[in-house]
Every structure is written in C-alpha cells, then in structure tokens.
Design an enzyme around this catalytic site. Sequence first.
Site, PDB file in Angstrom:
ATOM      1  CB  SER A  66      -0.894   0.030   1.235  1.00 20.02           C
ATOM      2  OG  SER A  66      -2.168  -0.418   0.913  1.00 20.02           O
ATOM      3  CE  LYS A  69      -3.640   0.938  -1.516  1.00 17.68           C
ATOM      4  NZ  LYS A  69      -4.342   0.338  -0.389  1.00 17.68           N
ATOM      5  CE1 TYR A 190      -3.868  -0.772  -5.112  1.00 14.18           C
ATOM      6  CE2 TYR A 190      -4.431  -3.089  -5.397  1.00 14.18           C
ATOM      7  CZ  TYR A 190      -4.203  -1.992  -4.574  1.00 14.18           C
ATOM      8  OH  TYR A 190      -4.299  -2.139  -3.212  1.00 14.18           O
ATOM      9  CE1 TYR A 241      -3.753  -0.520   4.791  1.00 16.32           C
ATOM     10  CE2 TYR A 241      -2.411  -1.044   6.673  1.00 16.32           C
ATOM     11  CZ  TYR A 241      -2.615  -1.058   5.321  1.00 16.32           C
ATOM     12  OH  TYR A 241      -1.675  -1.611   4.486  1.00 16.32           O
ATOM     13  CB  VAL A 259      -0.462  -6.059   3.944  1.00 16.80           C
ATOM     14  CG1 VAL A 259      -1.744  -5.413   4.418  1.00 16.80           C
ATOM     15  CG2 VAL A 259      -0.450  -6.217   2.435  1.00 16.80           C
TER      16      VAL A 259
HETATM   17  N1  GLU Z   1      -1.795  -5.231  -2.665  1.00  9.77           N
HETATM   18  C1  GLU Z   1      -2.476  -5.189  -1.412  1.00  9.77           C
HETATM   19  C2  GLU Z   1      -3.963  -5.307  -1.611  1.00  9.77           C
HETATM   20  O1  GLU Z   1      -4.494  -4.705  -2.469  1.00  9.77           O
HETATM   21  C3  GLU Z   1      -2.138  -3.921  -0.694  1.00  9.77           C
HETATM   22  C4  GLU Z   1      -2.763  -3.857   0.647  1.00  9.77           C
HETATM   23  C5  GLU Z   1      -2.045  -3.034   1.655  1.00  9.77           C
HETATM   24  O2  GLU Z   1      -0.825  -3.002   1.737  1.00  9.77           O
HETATM   25  O3  GLU Z   1      -2.792  -2.386   2.404  1.00  9.77           O
HETATM   26  O4  GLU Z   1      -4.650  -6.013  -0.929  1.00  9.77           O
END
Ligand code: GLU
Length: 309
Positions: A66, A69, A190, A241, A259
């Site tokens: 994530s 992002k 993504y 989160y 994650v």
């Molecule tokens: N590629 C992971 C997903 O989309 C990223 C999630 C994360 O790191 O929060 O579930």
Amino acid sequence: MKSEEVTRILENAIRIGKGVIRYGSVASYIPELAKADKNKLGICLYTIDGNQFETGNTEDRFTIQSISKVMALCLALETFGAEFVFDHVGVEPSGEAFNSLVELDNRSNRPFNPMINSGAIAVASFIEPKVSFEEMLKLARCFCQDDGIVLDEKVYHSEMSNVARNRAIAYLLESKGVIGGNVEEALDFYVKMCSLSVTAESLASLGLLLANDGVDPSGKRLLDSDTVRVVKTIMLTCGMYDGSGEFAVRVGIPSKSGVGGGLLSVVDGKMGIGIYGPALDEKGNSIAGRKILQFLSSQMKLHIFAKKD
Ligand code: GLU
C-alpha cells in the site's frame, strides 16, 4: 540532538519493537507474503541535514504494497492536477478496512480516499493509460534513490491469483463511472505497483524527499510543493488504515503502512523514516513499527503538534 543520542534512542526503539512482535502476524491473504520472517525488524532514519541512522534489517527486500499508493497519488496529482483527481476520489477517512467495498457501495459514489484500495485502484486507472509500468518503476527508483527496486514476480503472481476482492472493487468502480477505461489493465497496474521490492532504506529516502518539500538530496526538485503538501496531509489523516486517528493522536507523524510490513514516515522539514517489520497488528500495520514510531515521536519530539521548546 547529538548523533550518539539518536543512536541510543534507535537501539532502545528496536528493543521495544522486538518486544511486541510476538503479538503480530504476517499477512497471509496473499500467500507469498506469508513466507516472510515475522522477526525481521529494521529502522532507517535519514535527516535533511544529511545524517543517516540505521539499525536492524534495513537492507532486506520486501514488497511495498500500500505504500505505493503514496507514489501513485503524487504521480496522478502531477499528471492530472488536484481538481481532476479529487473530483473522482475523496479525501475523507473511511473508517473501514483497506479492502472494504461497503462504504463505496452504500455511502458514496466515489472512493473515500486514495490510501485505501478502492481509491488507489481508481488512481491506477487514471495513470495506467498514460504511464507505462516501466516508467512507474523508474519513478519509484528515483523517488527512493534505489536502483535495486524491481517487480517481485512471485508476489505479483501470488496476488493476481487471489485478486477477487480487488477485482470486485474495480468493477464496482466501473459501475459507478469512476473507472472509464480498461478495468483489467487498471487492476494489473495496481497489483504491479504494490509488488515493487523496496527496503527500509528506500522508504527512508522517499520519506526524506517528502519531508524536504519534494526536493531530493542533490537539490533537484522532483515533486511540486503543492503535491507534497496534499500527500502528507492525506497520509496523516488516512495513511494507517482504520487506525489513522489513533495513530495521529499518539504519534502525529504522517505515515503510510503496507501489508508487506513496510512503514513510510515523514517528519516535515526534518527527516524521513523507513521501517520494515512484517508482523502486523489487527488493522494491517506493522505492530513493531507502530510501537517504534510512538517511541521515537515521544523521545525526539516528532509529533506534528509537539510543543516547541
Ligand atoms: N496489494 C495489497 C492489496 O491490495 C495492498 C494492501 C495493503 O498493503 O494495504 O490487498
């Protein structure tokens, strides 16, 4: 603060972090991530005045997940402008898990923010027709000052084989008119950006770039000042989160977790911090990383609203 003092604080921080690892667990919904050694822990701290402090597993590679992002949002803001991006993706915390689709379906016609999966998949759909993945990879290497970043093929394929939930989010976005182009291409972009392999050092460099208003250590401006301000603000309100509010109160450092166990933190005007600790808490944040940042924030007065002496 003297170097010896910072070194001592980091040593204590890693000890405190190690003490909570047993309460966390590695992510397993992407099978390849379950192979990580939960006891790994590294902290890396790069200051604007050129000092570097590191301890633990700071050179181990793991996937950015994530935290990508943040880079994707920077790229989208610079390419399309804030008006376009925020017409399609909001800036409010969702209060839901990162991979939730309930609030997108029930409460809004656009993703709540670009730090959750729905928002980031939307951002990826804007970028993908204009920027190839190779260009995104180059950009990541440049932002992170790390030519060793590659696509981790194993993690990429592992996530693509378990992508039903993100695919559902992507098609829900299409049904709401947020994604206009090819949904599968957006989803692939993504997942690829989440599968970039970084280190705690790369994340500290990215943090330093943002802490220094988008200017890299050689003095070159890589990002517009407005982009950096917006991104740091969204990291503060939405980066951890559905634990973002509590983290802002206790730690007060704009951060983004992934994650894969990475944590990117930006102490504005001072330093970038990168952490690797794959044991996660129940919200998906590195359990040791969270504890370490809380400790560093209190010891080094890094909270955004810390009382100035
Ligand atoms: N590629 C992971 C997903 O989309 C990223 C999630 C994360 O790191 O929060 O579930």
